[in-house]
Enzyme design. Sequence first.
Site, PDB file in Angstrom:
ATOM      1  N   CYS A 111      52.525  41.587  41.821  1.00 17.77           N
ATOM      2  CA  CYS A 111      51.990  42.075  40.579  1.00 17.77           C
ATOM      3  C   CYS A 111      51.841  43.557  40.296  1.00 17.77           C
ATOM      4  O   CYS A 111      51.816  43.932  39.086  1.00 17.77           O
ATOM      5  CB  CYS A 111      50.394  41.619  40.632  1.00 17.77           C
ATOM      6  SG  CYS A 111      50.426  39.928  40.698  1.00 17.77           S
ATOM      7  N   HIS A 251      46.585  45.335  34.885  1.00 21.25           N
ATOM      8  CA  HIS A 251      47.280  43.877  35.322  1.00 21.25           C
ATOM      9  C   HIS A 251      46.468  42.805  34.672  1.00 21.25           C
ATOM     10  O   HIS A 251      45.247  42.790  35.130  1.00 21.25           O
ATOM     11  CB  HIS A 251      47.646  43.872  36.476  1.00 21.25           C
ATOM     12  CG  HIS A 251      48.003  42.513  37.081  1.00 21.25           C
ATOM     13  ND1 HIS A 251      48.715  41.657  36.505  1.00 21.25           N
ATOM     14  CD2 HIS A 251      47.609  41.823  38.243  1.00 21.25           C
ATOM     15  CE1 HIS A 251      49.166  40.665  37.086  1.00 21.25           C
ATOM     16  NE2 HIS A 251      48.294  40.670  38.201  1.00 21.25           N
ATOM     17  N   ASN A 281      48.737  35.080  33.424  1.00 21.31           N
ATOM     18  CA  ASN A 281      48.928  35.911  34.542  1.00 21.31           C
ATOM     19  C   ASN A 281      50.342  35.793  34.916  1.00 21.31           C
ATOM     20  O   ASN A 281      50.875  34.880  35.589  1.00 21.31           O
ATOM     21  CB  ASN A 281      48.054  35.742  35.863  1.00 21.31           C
ATOM     22  CG  ASN A 281      48.512  36.616  37.051  1.00 21.31           C
ATOM     23  OD1 ASN A 281      49.374  37.376  36.688  1.00 21.31           O
ATOM     24  ND2 ASN A 281      47.371  36.725  37.801  1.00 21.31           N
TER      25      ASN A 281
END
Length: 324
Positions: A111, A251, A281
């Site tokens: 990520c 994020h 996501n």
Amino acid sequence: MSRIAGLGHYVPERRVENAEIESNLGLEPGWIERRTGIRTRYWARDGERLTDLAAKAGQSAIDDAGLQPADIALTLLATSTPDHLLPPSAPLLAHRLKLVNSGALDLAGACSGFLYALTLADGFVRTQKRPALVVAANILSRRINPAERASAVLFADAAGAVILAPSAEPDAGLLGVDLAADGSHYDLISIPAGGSKRPFSPDMAAADGLMTMRNGKEMFAQAVHMMTRCAERAMADARIGPQDVSRFVPHQANARIFDLVSGNLGIDGARTVRTIAAYGNSSAATIPLSLSLAHRDRQFTCGERLLLTAAGAGLTGGAVVWGV
């Protein structure tokens, strides 16, 4: 110095509503949005490759920058879902974009991969005085275990891209950075099989090649801690405070995570860029996707200070203060 000269993104056509996933998992309506902030996400169609998404986002960023393909000297692709384990996907991406003068490299930073790629590209542009393309892209829908609630409700497919170009502005580009890792939590999110430690075999269960989240609550807590700590250190490195942050671009892992982080940092929630509700996501792709969408909604202007932060599998994390 460097500057963001172009932004682009791409999401697949198939939009998946929460209701479809909630029905498959036997969850009550509204369960996913209450816990994650996600309403919809986009998944790649059959036959659509990681490099398809990445090339469309990359081309959009090149066009936005007004550059020619031959101008790009470096291509970095942050991804956890390359087309193949070998060869890397970045050379194919550069080929598809006709980047005839560009080196190309994959980065597997989960990520936080985009932040690592952005930091490396900034250093390249500063020293070589030539533009670089940074793309973050993932097709996580093909790594989701549809029977595992913790991961099935979160993950999406998308690509985001930025072009970095040389700049004479002293307050442009990377003003502060902090990168972090904590291998003591190495297996909180993992794909158990497929690496050299445990290669695929004919008798292996299909689920062993899919993503699993061993402890969602612990991952949540570690992400909040790492994103907060890295952001504090990046701001200190840039010699700014939370009041100086024009837009906070975290994020998009879970809305509750970045709301806690913004609260920890003392950043007004109105300055947080939020894309998770519509796009879910997509791991490393969420920050460049959010940057591109935010710029399209309200263009970044000279003098803005952007704070970017992420944490994910590994654990890897980081934060960047970027001057527009």
